[in-house]
Design an enzyme around this catalytic site. Sequence first.
Site, PDB file in Angstrom:
ATOM      1  N   ARG A   1     -33.890  -4.509 -55.919  1.00 31.86           N
ATOM      2  CA  ARG A   1     -34.344  -5.655 -56.702  1.00 31.86           C
ATOM      3  C   ARG A   1     -34.430  -5.300 -58.177  1.00 31.86           C
ATOM      4  NH1 ARG A   1     -32.919  -8.440 -53.546  1.00 31.86           N
ATOM      5  NH2 ARG A   1     -33.866 -10.217 -52.485  1.00 31.86           N
TER       6      ARG A   1
ATOM      7  N   GLU B   1     -31.623 -13.240 -62.953  1.00 32.52           N
ATOM      8  CA  GLU B   1     -30.406 -13.626 -62.236  1.00 32.52           C
ATOM      9  C   GLU B   1     -30.360 -15.133 -62.189  1.00 32.52           C
ATOM     10  OE1 GLU B   1     -29.900 -11.802 -58.413  1.00 32.52           O
ATOM     11  OE2 GLU B   1     -30.298  -9.796 -59.147  1.00 32.52           O
TER      12      GLU B   1
ATOM     13  N   HIS C   1     -25.129  -8.992 -57.635  1.00 31.67           N
ATOM     14  CA  HIS C   1     -25.931  -9.154 -56.408  1.00 31.67           C
ATOM     15  C   HIS C   1     -25.032  -9.364 -55.178  1.00 31.67           C
ATOM     16  CE1 HIS C   1     -30.236 -10.350 -55.070  1.00 31.67           C
ATOM     17  NE2 HIS C   1     -29.569  -9.875 -54.039  1.00 31.67           N
TER      18      HIS C   1
HETATM   19  P1  NAD Z   1     -37.799  -2.619 -45.775  1.00 33.77           P
HETATM   20  O1  NAD Z   1     -39.022  -3.431 -45.825  1.00 33.77           O
HETATM   21  O2  NAD Z   1     -37.214  -2.274 -44.447  1.00 33.77           O
HETATM   22  O3  NAD Z   1     -38.036  -1.246 -46.553  1.00 33.77           O
HETATM   23  C1  NAD Z   1     -38.714  -1.158 -47.772  1.00 33.77           C
HETATM   24  C2  NAD Z   1     -39.362   0.211 -47.835  1.00 33.77           C
HETATM   25  O4  NAD Z   1     -39.988   0.334 -49.113  1.00 33.77           O
HETATM   26  C3  NAD Z   1     -40.453   0.414 -46.776  1.00 33.77           C
HETATM   27  O5  NAD Z   1     -40.216   1.605 -46.057  1.00 33.77           O
HETATM   28  C4  NAD Z   1     -41.736   0.483 -47.578  1.00 33.77           C
HETATM   29  O6  NAD Z   1     -42.672   1.386 -47.017  1.00 33.77           O
HETATM   30  C5  NAD Z   1     -41.225   1.012 -48.911  1.00 33.77           C
HETATM   31  N1  NAD Z   1     -42.134   0.738 -50.008  1.00 33.77           N
HETATM   32  C6  NAD Z   1     -42.883  -0.383 -50.239  1.00 33.77           C
HETATM   33  N2  NAD Z   1     -43.599  -0.228 -51.365  1.00 33.77           N
HETATM   34  C7  NAD Z   1     -43.298   0.999 -51.850  1.00 33.77           C
HETATM   35  C8  NAD Z   1     -43.718   1.719 -52.995  1.00 33.77           C
HETATM   36  N3  NAD Z   1     -44.610   1.221 -53.834  1.00 33.77           N
HETATM   37  N4  NAD Z   1     -43.187   2.946 -53.207  1.00 33.77           N
HETATM   38  C9  NAD Z   1     -42.275   3.462 -52.357  1.00 33.77           C
HETATM   39  N5  NAD Z   1     -41.854   2.844 -51.236  1.00 33.77           N
HETATM   40  C10 NAD Z   1     -42.367   1.613 -50.997  1.00 33.77           C
HETATM   41  O7  NAD Z   1     -36.743  -3.370 -46.692  1.00 33.77           O
HETATM   42  P2  NAD Z   1     -35.164  -3.198 -46.645  1.00 33.77           P
HETATM   43  O8  NAD Z   1     -34.608  -4.096 -45.627  1.00 33.77           O
HETATM   44  O9  NAD Z   1     -34.834  -1.751 -46.568  1.00 33.77           O
HETATM   45  O10 NAD Z   1     -34.771  -3.794 -48.077  1.00 33.77           O
HETATM   46  C11 NAD Z   1     -35.053  -3.053 -49.226  1.00 33.77           C
HETATM   47  C12 NAD Z   1     -34.787  -3.877 -50.463  1.00 33.77           C
HETATM   48  O11 NAD Z   1     -33.396  -4.156 -50.570  1.00 33.77           O
HETATM   49  C13 NAD Z   1     -35.484  -5.237 -50.507  1.00 33.77           C
HETATM   50  O12 NAD Z   1     -35.942  -5.458 -51.817  1.00 33.77           O
HETATM   51  C14 NAD Z   1     -34.372  -6.214 -50.218  1.00 33.77           C
HETATM   52  O13 NAD Z   1     -34.623  -7.485 -50.738  1.00 33.77           O
HETATM   53  C15 NAD Z   1     -33.232  -5.534 -50.914  1.00 33.77           C
HETATM   54  N6  NAD Z   1     -31.908  -5.963 -50.447  1.00 33.77           N
HETATM   55  C16 NAD Z   1     -30.985  -6.256 -51.393  1.00 33.77           C
HETATM   56  C17 NAD Z   1     -29.724  -6.636 -50.995  1.00 33.77           C
HETATM   57  C18 NAD Z   1     -28.673  -6.978 -52.015  1.00 33.77           C
HETATM   58  O14 NAD Z   1     -27.940  -7.920 -51.806  1.00 33.77           O
HETATM   59  N7  NAD Z   1     -28.553  -6.228 -53.085  1.00 33.77           N
HETATM   60  C19 NAD Z   1     -29.408  -6.736 -49.634  1.00 33.77           C
HETATM   61  C20 NAD Z   1     -30.376  -6.394 -48.703  1.00 33.77           C
HETATM   62  C21 NAD Z   1     -31.630  -5.990 -49.117  1.00 33.77           C
HETATM   63  C1  MLT Z   2     -31.675  -9.787 -49.623  1.00 30.24           C
HETATM   64  O1  MLT Z   2     -32.816  -9.519 -50.004  1.00 30.24           O
HETATM   65  O2  MLT Z   2     -31.396  -9.931 -48.417  1.00 30.24           O
HETATM   66  C2  MLT Z   2     -30.602  -9.873 -50.646  1.00 30.24           C
HETATM   67  O3  MLT Z   2     -31.084 -10.397 -51.817  1.00 30.24           O
HETATM   68  C3  MLT Z   2     -29.372 -10.500 -50.153  1.00 30.24           C
HETATM   69  C4  MLT Z   2     -29.022 -11.871 -50.622  1.00 30.24           C
HETATM   70  O4  MLT Z   2     -29.499 -12.849 -50.063  1.00 30.24           O
HETATM   71  O5  MLT Z   2     -28.193 -11.980 -51.506  1.00 30.24           O
END
Ligand code: NAD
Ligand code: MLT
Length: 317
Positions: free
Chosen positions: A237, A266, A285
């Site tokens: 993010r 964004e 993204h």
């Molecule tokens: P998740 O909830 O499975 O994992 C997040 C991890 O972060 C957890 O293990 C949690 O303990 C840890 N965490 C929370 N606060 C913390 C802190 N202060 N310091 C360190 N660690 C901390 O989430 P996920 O499914 O692995 O997704 C992770 C991120 O990726 C999310 O923000 C999600 O929105 C983003 N994401 C982005 C895309 C994209 O299109 N770029 C796609 C998928 C997910």
């Molecule tokens: C997500 O958090 O899953 C990502 O932002 C993916 C998206 O919807 O583009």
Amino acid sequence: MPGGLSPNVKVLVTDPIADAGLDTLREAGHEVETAYDVEGEALLDAVSDVNALIVRSGTDVSEAVFEAAPDLVIVGRAGIGVDNIDIDAATEHGVIVANAPEGNVRAAAEHTVAMAFAAARSIPQAHARLKDGEWAKSDYLGTEVNGKTLGVVGLGRVGQEVAKKLASLGMDLVAYDPYISEERAEQLGADLVDLEDCLAAADFLTVHVPLTPETEGLLDEDALANLEDGYLVNCARGGVVDEDALADAVADGVMKGAAVDVFAEEPLPEDSALLDVDDIVVTPHLGASTEAAQEHVAVSTAEQVVAAFNDEPVLNA
Ligand code: NAD
Ligand code: MLT
């Protein structure tokens, strides 16, 4: 409306989702409308008579949206992050918020690995110059991941998948995540350390935390100073990494490079300093943008909306 099958459920979808998700809703007898790119007053008008709203990251589901939507029962997020939804306002208005936490994990992890390589081997920069007719072979001397250390900030679903993939390419692992057990980190072969040590040990640092008040600005100028000669990849993010500090660290040669998929602003972060630094690779993204992931999150989100109106459990609420 919950409490039995209803033929009159009106679902508004304000960010594009895969057709399979729209089909799931229609097959359940719901009326589905799509209105992409609506914001401000137009969004408030559009939600005024809907029972369900489905979004990705492009719609700001603010308190005003909940106030403007008296019949709203559920907001479905076709993806993982719910930082674009005012959860307190949803709770206050008794609206369920459900996401799709599994469907795009592999896509996000694969994009992270691709971005790490893109930065380490300057693939987009060399590509652009060759397309411009320039054979810039001698300008690029990349970094191998084999034998280097990967630092993972946030060892959740995506972080673990990235750790496994890059460990299989010969990387050592360290991780910073105060909420996971030593045991789980050990199973992955990662040393759990504090943030400063994670940055100091890492040749590549990859960020996978949600955007929360606690993680906003987590990787600021002071933190990034520990990533000397390293690369940072952020496919989690915008807002977690201080964009100006990262741009300066790479532009000044303190860090070797970075790859960024997500931005504080964004779409189109026109004012982001990240766009001006050649050694920072950027994508708009795209982490979850694969056919498989989009189909999976769309169907999973639609199924949860259908469940809400069939009085069945909404699994990811
Ligand atoms: P998740 O909830 O499975 O994992 C997040 C991890 O972060 C957890 O293990 C949690 O303990 C840890 N965490 C929370 N606060 C913390 C802190 N202060 N310091 C360190 N660690 C901390 O989430 P996920 O499914 O692995 O997704 C992770 C991120 O990726 C999310 O923000 C999600 O929105 C983003 N994401 C982005 C895309 C994209 O299109 N770029 C796609 C998928 C997910
Ligand atoms: C997500 O958090 O899953 C990502 O932002 C993916 C998206 O919807 O583009």
